[in-house]
Design an enzyme around this catalytic site. Structure first.
Site, short mmCIF file in Angstrom:
data_model
loop_
_atom_site.label_atom_id
_atom_site.label_comp_id
_atom_site.label_asym_id
_atom_site.label_seq_id
_atom_site.Cartn_x
_atom_site.Cartn_y
_atom_site.Cartn_z
N ASP A 78 32.68 -2.35 -64.79
CA ASP A 78 33.62 -3.03 -65.04
C ASP A 78 34.86 -2.66 -65.31
O ASP A 78 34.93 -1.73 -65.69
CB ASP A 78 33.04 -4.02 -66.37
CG ASP A 78 32.47 -3.16 -67.18
OD1 ASP A 78 32.32 -2.58 -67.14
OD2 ASP A 78 32.78 -4.88 -68.82
N GLU A 137 30.73 -3.92 -69.96
CA GLU A 137 30.37 -3.13 -71.04
C GLU A 137 31.67 -3.80 -71.89
O GLU A 137 31.71 -3.83 -72.52
CB GLU A 137 30.81 -2.37 -70.75
CG GLU A 137 30.45 -0.79 -72.11
CD GLU A 137 32.08 -1.31 -72.92
OE1 GLU A 137 32.07 -1.23 -74.10
OE2 GLU A 137 32.98 -1.39 -72.45
#
Length: 391
Positions: A78, A137
């Site tokens: 991400d 994350e």
């Protein structure tokens, strides 16, 4: 194993191209749909079976030619809500306000090339390698969600990498024991009684309550925590008041707590609640505290971290192993370590000449792509060596 370095070197152009493509197409946490599709297509071409996790993410598995245990390799995918400032790079983010400002594009690229390399030597693999392409994350919830979806089932050891701009390119750090701190979020809402600025005796000033709390809560760490057990308490946001001549009725403060010790973590939460209530009571107001546990501390397994040290020295040179203190940064890799032993390493990408020493999460952030080869090779060497040494 002697040919791994040459194999990855031959794939370097592809490695850099993957990273730059992913960098130009950032997706935020739980929105990594196209990134997931890209990883899936790449694994299809390699013939590596996988399954998608919900809503994003991939778990892939490469079964070696010889029986053995299972090691997992993890990369996060991400990006962040950060505006990319640099305009001198051709692979700049195509989406304003979204940016790979932490290196997750590099992690995904390195693990894909590691998967390709391992697939070419799979007959020599003594066990199974599981590849974890993890979402979210940055919001500390992706690893936990993947664990709930079975990512660590049957895994005997787990290894992860983070590219790190504060370490020189060519260096690797892997602390034995504490590596990353736990990272929690708290929110304190104070309620006073609003009134006219000219008549403070008729009001309960939330500004005074919030200010007193913000100053005094720092003593939770400096005066109630053993100084040999490191901790950080930071208030990063304060909202109070509506107008220059109105005594504020409400105040909201938000902050974070970082530490390595579970007992210290519980103690600080308890003290934040105590301080908030006592300060509010002193002024005649009230307090409400919401404390959210985020990532846990990353405590590397000593044997696993020692393997990283040995591999670094053997394959990248005696000066490549970097020794430094743990970081107070948070990492949800900790949730994998609840399920199996393993470790989390930092691979350097800092290079002053290439202007890649900017802090992570900064709009100028970029990496020295010469570090990508080291990360990819470290993934491969860790998997091969751990499996061969733990039959």
């Amino acid at each position: 194993m002697k040919n791994i370095k040459e194999m990855i070197s031959n794939l370097n152009n592809e490695l850099v191209a993957i990273r730059q493509k992913l960098h130009s197409e950032p997706e935020l946490s739980w929105e990594e749909y196209e990134t997931t599709n890209y990883v899936a297509t790449y694994l299809d071409e390699l013939g590596i079976p996988y399954r998608r996790t919900v809503p994003t993410g991939i778990i892939a598995e490469l079964e070696g030619g010889k029986p053995g245990k299972m090691v997992a390799l993890r990369a996060d995918m991400d990006a962040l809500s950060v505006y990319e400032i640099r305009e001198d790079i051709p692979y700049r983010s195509k989406t304003e306000g979204k940016m790979h400002a932490c290196g997750h594009d590099a992690h995904t690229a390195m693990l894909l090339i590691a998967a390709k390399t391992l697939s070419e030597v799979k007959d020599d693999i003594e066990g199974t390698v599981r590849f974890i392409f993890q979402p979210a994350e940055e919001v500390a919830s992706g690893a936990k969600a993947m664990v709930e979806q079975g990512v660590m089932r049957d895994v005997d050891n787990v290894f992860g990498i983070h590219i790190w701009s504060q370490i020189d390119t060519g260096k690797v750090q892997c602390n034995k024991g504490p590596a990353f701190a736990s990272a929690d979020i708290f929110k304190v809402t104070f309620k006073g009684r609003g009134g006219h600025a000219a008549m403070p005796h008729d009001a309960i000033d939330a500004v005074m309550i919030a200010s007193t709390f913000a100053l005094n809560v720092q003593t939770v760490v400096s005066r109630t925590v053993n100084p040999l057990r490191p901790a950080v308490l930071t208030i990063g946001k304060m909202e109070v008041g509506t107008r220059f001549n109105v005594i504020a009725e409400d105040a909201i403060l938000e902050g974070t707590v970082r530490c390595f010790d579970k007992e210290v973590r519980l103690h600080i939460e308890e003290q934040i609640r105590h301080y908030a209530n006592q300060v509010a009571l002193m002024y005649g107001g009230t307090a409400e505290v919401v404390y959210e546990y985020g990532t846990q501390a990353v405590n590397n397994d000593i044997e696993s971290a020692s393997l990283v040290e040995r591999l670094t020295v053997d394959h990248f040179g005696p000066d490549a192993y970097h020794i430094d203190d743990p970081t107070m940064g948070g990492e949800d890799f900790s949730f994998y370590l609840d399920e199996a032993p393993g470790c989390f390493a930092l691979v350097g990408s800092g290079n002053t000449e290439k202007d890649t020493r900017w802090a992570h999460h900064n709009g100028h952030f970029n990496i020295d792509e010469d570090g990508l080869r080291i990360g990819a090779e470290l993934y491969v060497q860790y998997a091969l060596n751990w499996l061969s040494e733990n039959k």
